[in-house]
Design a protein around this motif. Structure first.
Motif, mmCIF file in Angstrom:
data_model
loop_
_atom_site.group_PDB
_atom_site.id
_atom_site.type_symbol
_atom_site.label_atom_id
_atom_site.label_comp_id
_atom_site.label_asym_id
_atom_site.label_seq_id
_atom_site.Cartn_x
_atom_site.Cartn_y
_atom_site.Cartn_z
ATOM 1 N N ARG A 150 0.831 -1.208 0.000
ATOM 2 C CA ARG A 150 0.000 0.000 0.000
ATOM 3 C C ARG A 150 0.862 1.254 0.000
ATOM 4 O O ARG A 150 0.536 2.256 -0.656
ATOM 5 N N ARG A 151 1.957 1.224 0.725
ATOM 6 C CA ARG A 151 2.818 2.410 0.783
ATOM 7 C C ARG A 151 3.494 2.636 -0.572
ATOM 8 O O ARG A 151 3.656 3.790 -0.995
ATOM 9 N N GLU A 198 1.172 4.370 -2.880
ATOM 10 C CA GLU A 198 1.038 5.812 -2.622
ATOM 11 C C GLU A 198 2.023 6.640 -3.426
ATOM 12 O O GLU A 198 1.802 7.848 -3.651
#
Length: 273
Positions: free
Chosen positions: A267-268, A271
């Motif tokens: 998920r990071r 981003e």
């Protein structure tokens, strides 16, 4: 000052390394850490583990994967008792805070007890500089280790009283180890060390994430919050009881340990796009 969109304060056992295999067992974790580091995300590993464990099980895979020369990656070991930068050449110069080291007499007594009476379920981590750590053997079933650990912990507590150690040192037990350490050592001390190291090098972040598998890991986010910086915490073992905090605490669905950590890092990376 270089301001990253976010920074990471990561416990190792649990969100990064498998607590069963005691290594990074999910390949995407290394790939995503390298991607984040190359993108300028400051990353600190804040662990109770020794620098030797980190060098072999975490730093070596990052170096082999081609850690970027401009990356800001830092390691805090033994809950703030020692620390070093992580570079493309490996772990940098180690600094040790001898002021928080367990007294030699206590080390001899506790480690001697483990070797003489509990060697069938646990072993002494010889690489620790300021803490004492007795770790579960990987060839022993968790239930057998935990049964022995309860007896061992009771004997350690009695030893600490008999040696008149006083309130300056404590026993801290986890699902895979028993530690004896200074009361000054904890994850908030490690987080402070990391944040100060980044700041001294002109690196900060708009907000921070911390991630861990124990209740003490929340203290990393506590330190960030204390400084007035936005932070959120990923709990990868929420079954132990999630703590009520003035910042966001999240989980990755039903996933735990490094499975949750792997999804979190994915998920990071997303981003960044």
């Amino acid at each position: 000052m270089r301001v990253a969109p976010f920074g990471l304060l990561l416990d190792v056992d649990g969100p990064i390394a498998s607590p069963i295999e005691r290594r990074i067992a999910i390949d995407s974790i290394v790939r995503d850490l390298l991607t984040l580091a190359a993108a300028g995300i400051p990353i600190a590993f804040i662990t109770g583990r020794s620098d030797a464990f980190m060098r072999e099980q975490v730093v070596a895979p990052l170096v082999a994967g081609g850690l970027d020369a401009e990356a800001s990656v830092f390691g805090v070991f033994e809950k703030g008792g020692c620390w070093a930068p992580v570079t493309p050449q490996g772990l940098g110069a180690l600094e040790i805070d001898r002021a928080v080291a367990v007294p030699d007499a206590v080390r001899a007594a506790v480690e001697g007890l483990a070797r003489e009476r509990y060697a069938d379920t646990m072993f002494v981590d010889e690489a620790k500089h300021v803490m004492i750590s007795l770790e579960a053997r990987t060839d022993v079933e968790p239930a057998a280790y935990q049964q022995a650990q309860r007896r061992f912990d009771a004997e350690v507590d009695a030893l600490l009283v008999s040696l008149a150690v006083g309130p300056g040192f404590r026993r801290d037990s986890t699902i895979i180890s028993t530690d004896v350490e200074s009361v000054l050592l904890d994850k908030d001390r490690g987080a402070a060390r990391a944040l100060d190291w980044f700041a001294a090098r002109g690196v900060t972040a708009e907000r921070w994430w911390s991630a861990g598998d124990s209740r003490s890991d929340y203290r990393m986010a506590d330190e960030v919050h204390r400084r007035g910086i936005p932070v959120a915490h990923l709990d990868v073992r929420p079954g132990d009881g999630m703590l009520d905090r003035p910042y966001d605490v999240v989980v990755e669905g039903d996933l735990i340990h490094d499975a949750a950590g792997a999804v979190f890092l994915r998920r990071r990376v997303a981003e960044l796009r």
